[in-house]
Motif scaffolding. Structure first.
Motif, short mmCIF file in Angstrom:
data_model
loop_
_atom_site.label_atom_id
_atom_site.label_comp_id
_atom_site.label_asym_id
_atom_site.label_seq_id
_atom_site.Cartn_x
_atom_site.Cartn_y
_atom_site.Cartn_z
N ALA A 259 -58.22 123.70 124.76
CA ALA A 259 -58.39 124.95 125.50
C ALA A 259 -58.45 126.14 124.55
N LYS A 260 -57.76 126.04 123.41
CA LYS A 260 -57.78 127.09 122.40
C LYS A 260 -58.96 126.95 121.44
N GLY A 261 -59.68 125.83 121.55
CA GLY A 261 -60.84 125.62 120.68
C GLY A 261 -60.48 125.32 119.24
N LEU A 262 -59.34 124.67 119.03
CA LEU A 262 -58.88 124.37 117.68
C LEU A 262 -59.06 122.89 117.34
N SER A 263 -59.38 122.61 116.10
CA SER A 263 -59.39 121.22 115.63
C SER A 263 -57.94 120.79 115.41
N GLN A 264 -57.72 119.50 115.32
CA GLN A 264 -56.37 119.01 115.04
C GLN A 264 -55.88 119.57 113.71
N LYS A 265 -56.73 119.53 112.72
CA LYS A 265 -56.33 120.01 111.39
C LYS A 265 -55.97 121.49 111.44
N ARG A 266 -56.80 122.30 112.07
CA ARG A 266 -56.56 123.75 112.11
C ARG A 266 -55.24 124.07 112.82
N LEU A 267 -54.99 123.42 113.95
CA LEU A 267 -53.73 123.65 114.66
C LEU A 267 -52.55 123.24 113.79
N GLY A 268 -52.66 122.08 113.16
CA GLY A 268 -51.57 121.63 112.29
C GLY A 268 -51.28 122.61 111.17
N VAL A 269 -52.32 123.10 110.53
CA VAL A 269 -52.15 124.06 109.44
C VAL A 269 -51.53 125.35 109.97
N LEU A 270 -52.01 125.85 111.10
CA LEU A 270 -51.45 127.06 111.70
C LEU A 270 -49.96 126.90 112.02
N ALA A 271 -49.57 125.66 112.37
CA ALA A 271 -48.18 125.39 112.72
C ALA A 271 -47.32 125.06 111.51
N GLY A 272 -47.92 125.15 110.31
CA GLY A 272 -47.12 124.97 109.10
C GLY A 272 -47.11 123.56 108.53
N ILE A 273 -47.98 122.70 109.03
CA ILE A 273 -48.07 121.34 108.50
C ILE A 273 -48.99 121.39 107.27
N ASP A 274 -48.64 120.64 106.24
CA ASP A 274 -49.43 120.60 105.02
C ASP A 274 -50.89 120.29 105.34
N HIS B 195 -46.30 109.16 117.31
CA HIS B 195 -45.13 109.89 116.81
C HIS B 195 -45.01 111.16 117.63
N ALA B 196 -43.82 111.72 117.64
CA ALA B 196 -43.59 112.99 118.33
C ALA B 196 -43.07 114.00 117.32
N PRO B 197 -43.50 115.24 117.45
CA PRO B 197 -42.99 116.26 116.52
C PRO B 197 -41.52 116.56 116.79
N ASP B 198 -40.81 116.96 115.74
CA ASP B 198 -39.44 117.42 115.96
C ASP B 198 -39.51 118.75 116.71
N PHE B 199 -38.38 119.23 117.18
CA PHE B 199 -38.40 120.41 118.02
C PHE B 199 -38.95 121.64 117.30
N ALA B 200 -38.58 121.81 116.04
CA ALA B 200 -39.06 122.98 115.29
C ALA B 200 -40.58 122.97 115.18
N THR B 201 -41.15 121.81 114.92
CA THR B 201 -42.61 121.69 114.84
C THR B 201 -43.23 121.92 116.21
N LEU B 202 -42.64 121.35 117.25
CA LEU B 202 -43.16 121.55 118.61
C LEU B 202 -43.13 123.02 118.99
N LYS B 203 -42.09 123.72 118.58
CA LYS B 203 -41.98 125.15 118.85
C LYS B 203 -43.10 125.92 118.15
N ARG B 204 -43.37 125.58 116.90
CA ARG B 204 -44.46 126.25 116.17
C ARG B 204 -45.81 125.94 116.81
N LEU B 205 -46.00 124.70 117.26
CA LEU B 205 -47.25 124.34 117.94
C LEU B 205 -47.40 125.13 119.24
N SER B 206 -46.32 125.23 120.01
CA SER B 206 -46.40 125.96 121.27
C SER B 206 -46.67 127.45 121.02
N ASP B 207 -46.09 128.00 119.97
CA ASP B 207 -46.34 129.40 119.64
C ASP B 207 -47.81 129.60 119.29
#
Length: 108
Positions: A22-37, A53-65
């Motif tokens: 819905a945001k028009g983001l690739s998996q890689k772009r979202l991951g990078v925006l959320a602080g994933i290497d 796998h499931a993200p830990d809460f801190a990662t999930l919070k960054r993804l939701s933001d």
């Protein structure tokens, strides 16, 4: 019930993918925006969206933001409640507080 089948019931993979698209983001772009290497962002996001796998809460919070959705949206089992949460989240803070007060007053 095995761990594997309970993971398959998680609403997180489906909701994460839908919100990302819905945001028009690739998996890689979202991951990078959320602080994933950058070098592992695509594969980690793919694993999250596949339910491997499931993200830990801190990662999930960054993804939701980054996606502009409440963190609880990813974990809410009921689709109707997830939709209601998204509708409430889109309102101004004062309207959100009014709804919370109405619910509390009704003891629903």
């Amino acid at each position: 019930m095995s761990n594997r089948s309970s993971e398959a019931l998680s609403p997180l993979p489906k909701r994460l993918k839908e919100a990302r698209l819905a945001k028009g983001l690739s998996q890689k772009r979202l991951g990078v925006l959320a602080g994933i290497d950058e070098f592992s962002a695509s594969s980690r996001m793919n694993q999250y969206e596949k339910g491997k796998h499931a993200p830990d809460f801190a990662t999930l919070k960054r993804l939701s933001d980054e996606l502009g959705v409440p963190t609880c949206y990813f974990l809410c089992e009921e689709d109707w409640l997830a939709t209601a949460l998204m509708n409430i989240f889109s309102l101004s803070l004062s309207k959100q507080k009014n709804i919370a007060q109405l619910i509390q007053d009704e003891k629903i």
